[in-house]
Scaffold this motif. Sequence first.
Motif, short mmCIF file in Angstrom:
data_model
loop_
_atom_site.label_atom_id
_atom_site.label_comp_id
_atom_site.label_asym_id
_atom_site.label_seq_id
_atom_site.Cartn_x
_atom_site.Cartn_y
_atom_site.Cartn_z
N ALA A 11 1.06 -1.34 0.23
CA ALA A 11 0.11 0.30 0.11
C ALA A 11 0.99 1.24 -0.24
N SER A 12 2.15 0.77 -0.20
CA SER A 12 2.85 2.17 -0.24
C SER A 12 2.92 3.10 -1.64
N SER A 13 2.62 2.64 -2.53
CA SER A 13 3.03 2.80 -3.67
C SER A 13 1.60 1.97 -4.90
N GLY A 14 1.89 3.16 -5.98
CA GLY A 14 0.82 2.25 -6.96
C GLY A 14 -0.24 1.80 -7.29
N PHE A 15 -1.14 1.02 -7.71
CA PHE A 15 -2.17 0.10 -7.01
C PHE A 15 -2.44 0.53 -5.63
N GLY A 16 -1.40 -0.14 -4.95
CA GLY A 16 -1.88 0.32 -3.05
C GLY A 16 -2.13 0.56 -2.39
N ALA A 17 -1.73 1.61 -3.03
CA ALA A 17 -1.87 3.50 -2.27
C ALA A 17 -3.11 3.56 -2.79
N ASP A 210 -5.18 4.97 -10.37
CA ASP A 210 -6.15 5.34 -9.68
C ASP A 210 -7.02 4.14 -10.91
N ASP A 211 -6.79 4.37 -12.49
CA ASP A 211 -7.76 3.71 -13.74
C ASP A 211 -7.59 2.13 -12.82
N VAL A 212 -6.74 1.75 -12.54
CA VAL A 212 -6.56 -0.21 -11.86
C VAL A 212 -7.59 0.12 -10.54
N ALA A 213 -6.91 0.55 -9.02
CA ALA A 213 -7.57 0.88 -8.33
C ALA A 213 -9.31 1.44 -8.38
N ARG A 214 -9.93 1.73 -9.73
CA ARG A 214 -11.02 2.37 -9.91
C ARG A 214 -12.03 1.00 -10.67
N ALA A 215 -11.32 -0.12 -11.04
CA ALA A 215 -11.24 -1.24 -11.30
C ALA A 215 -11.92 -2.33 -9.98
N ILE A 216 -10.63 -2.25 -9.17
CA ILE A 216 -10.83 -2.87 -8.41
C ILE A 216 -12.26 -2.48 -7.34
#
Length: 240
Positions: A11-17, A210-216
């Motif tokens: 969660a410190s970066s990228g998709f996790g953050a 954010d694109d990936v987080a929205r899909a999740i």
Amino acid sequence: MTLGLVVITGASSGFGAACARWFAEDGHPLLLLARRTDRLESLGLPKTMSRPVDVTDRAAVVTAVREAEAEFGPADAIVNSAGVMLTGDPLEQDPVEWDRMIDVNVRGVLNGVHAVLPGMAERGRGTIINISSIAGRKTFGSNAIYCATKAAVHAASEAVREMAAPHGVRVTVIAPGYAATELSSHITDAETRAAYQAAEASLEGGLSADDVARAILYCYRQPQNVCIREIVLADTGQTI
């Protein structure tokens, strides 16, 4: 309505953050796991417990999840986002890098599943979201071991889903293409890293985190009786 605890690894970066920010905006309490706790704290999210956990340490993952559940209630979802991409020519690459990818990308995901699945099955609900890659569906020569680890995520997720489904637990795989994260900076071979980053640059970075987080979040927001088993997503301009 009380929203359930969401556990996010890497969660410190990228998709996790990005997932942490989106789930926090929805009002969920969070358990954020990563080795770089300063990054976790800098997110400044409410109702959040941050722990300096390496996902390859199974006992540490379980301990952190139990601690968060004691404070926020049972884990309703986990996003297994921690991963490393140490691509390189398998004829020349140091096998130590193979071990690291296998440990984080495969064992790390399974450790996250292990920490939450029994409780979810007992409660009759829950969502496990494993972040894989297009490299789990397509092979690339310099990505041989990375592809193998991501294919393992797909296979393990499908098998776990079959066993978890009768207990009301959903399992989803998210497989992104090129994305504007720091993942490519992990590549130690200069030539491989340059080629990969050139491909990213040709797509202006590709997907955003954010694109990936929205899909999740879209998968998670479905009614519990709806399981989106897999999403493969990429920048429209990506041809492979």
